[in-house]
Design a protein around this motif. Structure first.
Motif, PDB file in Angstrom:
ATOM      1  N   ASN A  65       1.774  -2.504 -38.514  1.00  0.00           N
ATOM      2  CA  ASN A  65       0.570  -1.823 -38.030  1.00  0.00           C
ATOM      3  C   ASN A  65       0.436  -1.913 -36.506  1.00  0.00           C
ATOM      4  O   ASN A  65      -0.553  -2.406 -35.979  1.00  0.00           O
ATOM      5  N   PRO A  66       1.432  -1.415 -35.780  1.00  0.00           N
ATOM      6  CA  PRO A  66       1.409  -1.558 -34.316  1.00  0.00           C
ATOM      7  C   PRO A  66       0.255  -0.799 -33.654  1.00  0.00           C
ATOM      8  O   PRO A  66      -0.111   0.298 -34.077  1.00  0.00           O
ATOM      9  N   PHE A  67      -0.284  -1.416 -32.610  1.00  0.00           N
ATOM     10  CA  PHE A  67      -1.360  -0.837 -31.801  1.00  0.00           C
ATOM     11  C   PHE A  67      -0.847  -0.681 -30.378  1.00  0.00           C
ATOM     12  O   PHE A  67      -0.246  -1.595 -29.827  1.00  0.00           O
ATOM     13  N   VAL A  68      -1.089   0.496 -29.793  1.00  0.00           N
ATOM     14  CA  VAL A  68      -0.737   0.715 -28.389  1.00  0.00           C
ATOM     15  C   VAL A  68      -1.905   1.393 -27.694  1.00  0.00           C
ATOM     16  O   VAL A  68      -2.704   2.093 -28.304  1.00  0.00           O
ATOM     17  N   SER A  69      -1.974   1.174 -26.399  1.00  0.00           N
ATOM     18  CA  SER A  69      -2.990   1.789 -25.567  1.00  0.00           C
ATOM     19  C   SER A  69      -2.316   2.241 -24.272  1.00  0.00           C
ATOM     20  O   SER A  69      -1.508   1.498 -23.710  1.00  0.00           O
TER      21      SER A  69
ATOM     22  N   PHE B  20       2.136   6.059 -44.353  1.00  0.00           N
ATOM     23  CA  PHE B  20       1.938   6.146 -42.906  1.00  0.00           C
ATOM     24  C   PHE B  20       0.544   6.682 -42.656  1.00  0.00           C
ATOM     25  O   PHE B  20       0.093   7.624 -43.313  1.00  0.00           O
ATOM     26  N   ASN B  21      -0.127   6.092 -41.691  1.00  0.00           N
ATOM     27  CA  ASN B  21      -1.430   6.585 -41.271  1.00  0.00           C
ATOM     28  C   ASN B  21      -1.611   6.169 -39.817  1.00  0.00           C
ATOM     29  O   ASN B  21      -1.123   5.130 -39.406  1.00  0.00           O
ATOM     30  N   ALA B  22      -2.293   6.999 -39.053  1.00  0.00           N
ATOM     31  CA  ALA B  22      -2.524   6.669 -37.649  1.00  0.00           C
ATOM     32  C   ALA B  22      -3.968   6.980 -37.285  1.00  0.00           C
ATOM     33  O   ALA B  22      -4.505   8.008 -37.684  1.00  0.00           O
ATOM     34  N   ARG B  23      -4.564   6.075 -36.536  1.00  0.00           N
ATOM     35  CA  ARG B  23      -5.911   6.290 -36.000  1.00  0.00           C
ATOM     36  C   ARG B  23      -5.771   6.444 -34.495  1.00  0.00           C
ATOM     37  O   ARG B  23      -5.319   5.530 -33.801  1.00  0.00           O
TER      38      ARG B  23
ATOM     39  N   HIS C   6       1.703   0.936 -40.760  1.00  0.00           N
ATOM     40  CA  HIS C   6       3.081   1.006 -41.225  1.00  0.00           C
ATOM     41  C   HIS C   6       3.570  -0.420 -41.437  1.00  0.00           C
ATOM     42  O   HIS C   6       3.343  -1.284 -40.599  1.00  0.00           O
ATOM     43  N   ALA C   7       4.272  -0.657 -42.533  1.00  0.00           N
ATOM     44  CA  ALA C   7       4.699  -2.019 -42.868  1.00  0.00           C
ATOM     45  C   ALA C   7       5.750  -2.591 -41.920  1.00  0.00           C
ATOM     46  O   ALA C   7       5.873  -3.801 -41.799  1.00  0.00           O
ATOM     47  N   MET C   8       6.533  -1.736 -41.246  1.00  0.00           N
ATOM     48  CA  MET C   8       7.576  -2.192 -40.320  1.00  0.00           C
ATOM     49  C   MET C   8       8.492  -3.214 -41.014  1.00  0.00           C
ATOM     50  O   MET C   8       8.676  -4.332 -40.562  1.00  0.00           O
ATOM     51  N   ASP C   9       9.105  -2.814 -42.119  1.00  0.00           N
ATOM     52  CA  ASP C   9       9.965  -3.691 -42.920  1.00  0.00           C
ATOM     53  C   ASP C   9      11.284  -3.940 -42.205  1.00  0.00           C
ATOM     54  O   ASP C   9      12.069  -3.020 -41.990  1.00  0.00           O
ATOM     55  N   ARG C  10      11.553  -5.183 -41.829  1.00  0.00           N
ATOM     56  CA  ARG C  10      12.756  -5.539 -41.082  1.00  0.00           C
ATOM     57  C   ARG C  10      14.014  -5.453 -41.919  1.00  0.00           C
ATOM     58  O   ARG C  10      15.124  -5.458 -41.404  1.00  0.00           O
ATOM     59  N   GLY C  11      13.869  -5.381 -43.272  1.00  0.00           N
ATOM     60  CA  GLY C  11      15.020  -5.271 -44.161  1.00  0.00           C
ATOM     61  C   GLY C  11      15.822  -6.551 -44.233  1.00  0.00           C
ATOM     62  O   GLY C  11      15.442  -7.590 -43.706  1.00  0.00           O
TER      63      GLY C  11
ATOM     64  N   GLY D  29      15.399   8.731 -40.320  1.00  0.00           N
ATOM     65  CA  GLY D  29      15.194  10.097 -39.879  1.00  0.00           C
ATOM     66  C   GLY D  29      13.820  10.700 -40.134  1.00  0.00           C
ATOM     67  O   GLY D  29      13.543  11.804 -39.676  1.00  0.00           O
ATOM     68  N   ALA D  30      12.950  10.023 -40.864  1.00  0.00           N
ATOM     69  CA  ALA D  30      11.612  10.571 -41.107  1.00  0.00           C
ATOM     70  C   ALA D  30      10.825  10.623 -39.797  1.00  0.00           C
ATOM     71  O   ALA D  30      10.960   9.745 -38.941  1.00  0.00           O
ATOM     72  N   THR D  31      10.031  11.668 -39.627  1.00  0.00           N
ATOM     73  CA  THR D  31       9.135  11.771 -38.472  1.00  0.00           C
ATOM     74  C   THR D  31       7.728  12.062 -38.963  1.00  0.00           C
ATOM     75  O   THR D  31       7.528  12.703 -39.993  1.00  0.00           O
ATOM     76  N   TYR D  32       6.766  11.578 -38.223  1.00  0.00           N
ATOM     77  CA  TYR D  32       5.350  11.775 -38.520  1.00  0.00           C
ATOM     78  C   TYR D  32       4.684  12.298 -37.253  1.00  0.00           C
ATOM     79  O   TYR D  32       4.937  11.788 -36.169  1.00  0.00           O
TER      80      TYR D  32
END
Length: 107
Positions: free
Chosen positions: A71-75, A3-6, A27-32, A95-98
């Motif tokens: 790798n979602p981008f929001v503004s 996980f990384n965020a800019r 983030h890979a956002m793996d749909r499983g 349950g993981a949080t960043y």
């Protein structure tokens, strides 16, 4: 899962000024659902919520689902009210949080 965020935003703003905040999350956002090669399936592992709080108040909430790309981008924007931290929190399936923090100085 890595996980990384800019977070891109001004470090200073005048009181009452509208501030634009841009967040790019790696983030890979793996749909499983695919085979794990051992007879089981890979569980879904996506970020399902991003929240931002500023001056103790929630200013932004984004609920994500499997349709959100990797790798979602929001503004979004907020009004500069007081010097303080904007706290960003991502919640992931399982349950993981960043958490990341960015400081806004109001002049």
């Amino acid at each position: 899962m890595s996980f990384n965020a800019r977070i891109t935003m001004p470090t200073e703003a005048k009181a009452g000024e509208i501030v634009e905040i841009k967040v790019l999350t790696r983030h890979a956002m793996d749909r499983g659902g695919q085979s794990d090669g051992k007879g089981g399936t890979v569980p879904r592992k996506i970020l399902n919520r991003l929240t931002a709080t500023y001056a103790g108040e929630p200013i932004f909430r984004f609920d994500m689902h499997t349709g959100v790309s990797a790798n979602p981008f929001v503004s979004f924007t907020t009004r500069a009210v007081a010097t303080g931290d904007i706290i960003f929190e991502w919640r992931e399936d399982g349950g993981a949080t960043y958490t990341r923090t960015a400081r806004l100085t109001v002049t």
